[in-house]
Design a protein around this motif. Structure first.
Motif, PDB file in Angstrom:
ATOM      1  N   GLY A 193       0.833  -1.209   0.000  1.00  0.00           N
ATOM      2  CA  GLY A 193       0.000   0.000   0.000  1.00  0.00           C
ATOM      3  C   GLY A 193       0.865   1.254   0.000  1.00  0.00           C
ATOM      4  O   GLY A 193       0.611   2.204  -0.750  1.00  0.00           O
ATOM      5  N   ILE A 219       2.529   1.610  -3.367  1.00  0.00           N
ATOM      6  CA  ILE A 219       1.646   2.142  -4.424  1.00  0.00           C
ATOM      7  C   ILE A 219       1.610   3.665  -4.355  1.00  0.00           C
ATOM      8  O   ILE A 219       1.666   4.352  -5.371  1.00  0.00           O
ATOM      9  CB  ILE A 219       0.199   1.604  -4.284  1.00  0.00           C
ATOM     10  CG1 ILE A 219       0.185   0.103  -4.550  1.00  0.00           C
ATOM     11  CG2 ILE A 219      -0.731   2.301  -5.272  1.00  0.00           C
ATOM     12  CD1 ILE A 219      -1.169  -0.528  -4.300  1.00  0.00           C
ATOM     13  N   CYS A 260       2.100  -0.497 -10.963  1.00  0.00           N
ATOM     14  CA  CYS A 260       1.023   0.010 -10.088  1.00  0.00           C
ATOM     15  C   CYS A 260      -0.243  -0.833 -10.227  1.00  0.00           C
ATOM     16  O   CYS A 260      -0.921  -1.111  -9.236  1.00  0.00           O
ATOM     17  CB  CYS A 260       0.702   1.467 -10.413  1.00  0.00           C
ATOM     18  SG  CYS A 260       1.952   2.588  -9.764  1.00  0.00           S
ATOM     19  N   GLU A 305       0.436  -3.963  -8.327  1.00  0.00           N
ATOM     20  CA  GLU A 305       0.527  -3.721  -6.877  1.00  0.00           C
ATOM     21  C   GLU A 305      -0.867  -3.560  -6.258  1.00  0.00           C
ATOM     22  O   GLU A 305      -1.079  -3.899  -5.108  1.00  0.00           O
ATOM     23  CB  GLU A 305       1.363  -2.477  -6.564  1.00  0.00           C
ATOM     24  CG  GLU A 305       2.841  -2.565  -6.922  1.00  0.00           C
ATOM     25  CD  GLU A 305       3.660  -3.487  -6.029  1.00  0.00           C
ATOM     26  OE1 GLU A 305       3.138  -3.997  -5.021  1.00  0.00           O
ATOM     27  OE2 GLU A 305       4.841  -3.707  -6.365  1.00  0.00           O
ATOM     28  N   SER A 306      -1.795  -3.036  -7.035  1.00  0.00           N
ATOM     29  CA  SER A 306      -3.117  -2.863  -6.429  1.00  0.00           C
ATOM     30  C   SER A 306      -3.786  -4.223  -6.202  1.00  0.00           C
ATOM     31  O   SER A 306      -4.558  -4.383  -5.262  1.00  0.00           O
ATOM     32  CB  SER A 306      -3.985  -1.899  -7.238  1.00  0.00           C
ATOM     33  OG  SER A 306      -4.386  -2.502  -8.427  1.00  0.00           O
ATOM     34  N   GLN A 363      -4.923  -5.813  -2.508  1.00  0.00           N
ATOM     35  CA  GLN A 363      -6.183  -6.528  -2.244  1.00  0.00           C
ATOM     36  C   GLN A 363      -5.924  -7.925  -1.665  1.00  0.00           C
ATOM     37  O   GLN A 363      -6.669  -8.395  -0.813  1.00  0.00           O
ATOM     38  CB  GLN A 363      -6.993  -6.672  -3.533  1.00  0.00           C
ATOM     39  CG  GLN A 363      -7.589  -5.351  -3.996  1.00  0.00           C
ATOM     40  CD  GLN A 363      -8.148  -5.454  -5.404  1.00  0.00           C
ATOM     41  OE1 GLN A 363      -8.703  -6.459  -5.805  1.00  0.00           O
ATOM     42  NE2 GLN A 363      -7.978  -4.380  -6.167  1.00  0.00           N
TER      43      GLN A 363
END
Lengths: 264, 315
Positions: free
Chosen positions: B134, B137, B159, B162-163, B167
């Motif tokens: 987090g 990001i 990115c 990474e999201s 999650q």
């Protein structure tokens, strides 16, 4: 639901046990080899191979998940409980898949041996009368084809490179050869499985086919062929395992075992 | 055109929002700053695979095992993409991939403080995915507008991936937070362990000389503190909503100043961790990288020999 034969399988307790035994062989093999593969994460000989090899590891665990889910339908256990909670003597994987990782040559040799066997096993199971299995196998074979291409290339290149690589390949083959025979066993229920055409090919025939396929690859890699395949001392397909399996399970289930009843 | 003129034109292009490409002329200072940043970023991705890889064999369900494998694979993939970008930048200095990879073994490139730390429980694997990724990001999204085109393009993909990681981490966290007392305690302990490291991750509050140069060149557009404040705003409410306690009694939001008040980490301690590899796991992880690279040189050499053979056969 899955056709006449399944109904019969599910109502006959012997057949049901035979079928479950076969599915455990498939699931446990794939889980063990995928687990061993995944231990290479971050440590492969170069970064590109790290990424490639992880895809193979994920495919193997994905296939294991498919088989455990078929088993879950046949029992009251969840796929996770079947994967994480069974003791070593209930595991049906071949010893070759549980061996601890050696060097990269050991990993390539083991995986090439296993993938060649697995391709032949899947080829045979594509004709299984047990439809949930033959249908799933069709998808799995598409993925395994790429694994075999990848491993074949590594095997031939490392063998053919001479020098240290060649020595390490020969050492790995020596180390692993005594485990090869254990791949072909269909376990305690071979006769029932053959009679019901759940497996269409005997273990004897499977071994013969494996030798036919691997021999030319040894030639391609310039490695002398070994004629004899011994029967292993321990048969993983009936729950006999090495101490390496105990350590694998200890690792695999260490978090799960903190609280098997909890959600994770 | 003199170097001075070239530099003036270069700065004009950056101010006008043009992206610089690998084959464009660039001042040495720009190249060096970028290379240092991207080299460290790439190596951090690769070293960042190691704390989580410890949990790959132990992931407690089949789904989690698959997810964490895919996640760690992504980190290695990011390392590879970033090193490709760094390789082009390093070429004029006569430096190759081999140098970029071995620098970390010889302590010549730093990697992020968070990857020097211990991850002793499954909850740490969750916190790494949720909060370390987090935080990453937030850092990386701010770099999406960087003036260097190849870096911006690679970051776009990073990115996006990474999201997913965030999650994945959040899913582990939510499960533990809604679980047994022991699981919740494990989670709180992990948060306590990681908090200070997470704050250090964003870097010092004051804008250092090299950070200012990177801002001048449009390599980065935001200060460390701006990014850290973003992190608080996004994550502190989420952490509290799970019934977890942020291990900083001073942490509060100053409505008037519109900023978070927080306790600074031990800068000196973490400075040593990063600069001298003195973190609890620094040496062990550098040793793993040494194993992966040096002890397997025979594999790479064999592949080169084998390629030469193939090529000579074709010729």
């Amino acid at each position: 639901m899955h056709g006449k034969l399944v109904d019969m399988v599910l109502t006959n307790s012997i057949d049901r046990r035979a079928l479950a035994d076969l599915l455990f062989q498939l699931a446990d093999d794939e889980l063990c080899i995928g687990h061993r593969d995944s231990e290479w994460l971050g440590l492969a000989p170069d970064i590109e191979e790290d990424v490639a090899f992880s895809s193979i590891a994920q495919d193997e665990v994905g296939h294991a998940t498919f088989y455990y889910e078929l088993l879950a339908e046949l029992s009251d256990c969840s796929a996770d409980a079947l994967a994480f909670a069974r003791p070593a003597n209930e595991r049906r994987n071949a010893l070759l898949t549980e061996r601890e990782n050696g060097d990269w040559a050991h990993t390539i040799v083991r995986h090439f041996f296993y993938d060649t066997f697995d391709a032949l096993r899947l080829e045979a199971l594509a004709d299984s009368e047990y439809r949930p299995l033959s249908e799933g196998v069709a998808k799995i074979r598409r993925e395994e084809r790429y694994h075999l291409l990848h491993l074949h290339l590594w095997f031939v290149r490392l063998g053919g490179a001479g020098g240290e690589a060649r020595k390490r390949m020969e050492f790995a083959i020596d180390q692993l050869w005594s485990d090869v025979g254990g791949l072909f066993s269909w376990g305690a229920w071979e006769e029932e499985l053959l009679t019901k055409k759940i497996i269409p090919v005997s273990s004897f025939e499977l071994q013969h086919r494996w030798q036919e396929r691997v021999r030319p690859v040894f030639a391609e890699a310039g490695i002398p062929w070994i004629e004899d395949l011994q029967q292993p001392e321990k048969d993983g397909r009936v729950g006999e395992h090495s101490p390496e399996m105990d350590r694998l399970l200890l690792d695999l289930s260490s978090v799960y075992n903190l609280d098997p009843a909890a959600q994770w | 055109m003199s170097i001075a003129d070239k530099e003036i034109r270069f700065m004009e292009r950056i101010k006008a929002g043009y992206k610089i490409e690998a084959t464009d002329w660039m001042p040495d200072e720009y190249r060096k700053l970028l290379l240092k940043l991207i080299h460290m970023h790439g190596i951090s991705e690769i070293m960042g695979a190691l704390p989580e890889k410890e949990w790959v064999p132990k992931a407690p369900t089949l789904k989690r095992k698959l997810a964490i494998m895919a996640k760690v694979q992504d980190e290695m993939g990011h390392g590879q993409l970033l090193l490709r970008v760094a390789e082009d930048l390093a070429a004029p200095f006569g430096r190759t991939r081999e140098d970029l990879v071995t620098d970390v073994i010889h302590g010549r490139v730093k990697f992020h403080n968070v990857f020097h730390m211990e991850a002793p429980t499954w909850a740490d694997a969750g916190i790494i995915g949720w909060l370390v990724d987090g935080a990453a990001i937030i850092n990386q999204a701010a770099l999406l507008h960087t003036s260097y085109g190849p870096y911006a393009r690679v970051l776009k993909r990073i990115c996006a991936e990474e999201s997913f990681h965030m999650q994945h981490g959040e899913s582990i966290i939510l499960t533990l937070a809604g679980g047994t007392d022991d699981q919740r305690q494990m989670l709180q302990d992990a948060l306590n362990r990681w908090w200070e490291s997470l704050l250090f991750f964003f870097g010092p509050v004051e804008v250092t000389a090299s950070a200012q140069r990177m801002i001048d060149y449009g390599i980065r557009t935001k200060t460390n503190e701006e990014l850290r404040q973003q992190f608080f705003t996004k994550y502190v409410p989420r952490i509290r909503s799970l019934g977890l306690e942020v291990p900083d009694p001073k942490l509060s939001y100053d409505e008037e100043a519109k900023r978070w008040i927080w306790t600074e980490p031990d800068w000196e301690k973490f400075g040593r961790v990063v600069k001298e590899n003195q973190g609890p796991k620094s040496q062990q992880r550098v040793d793993l990288r040494r194993f992966a690279h040096e002890e397997q040189q025979w594999v790479r050499e064999a592949m080169l020999r084998s390629r030469k053979k193939t090529v000579s056969m074709i010729v």
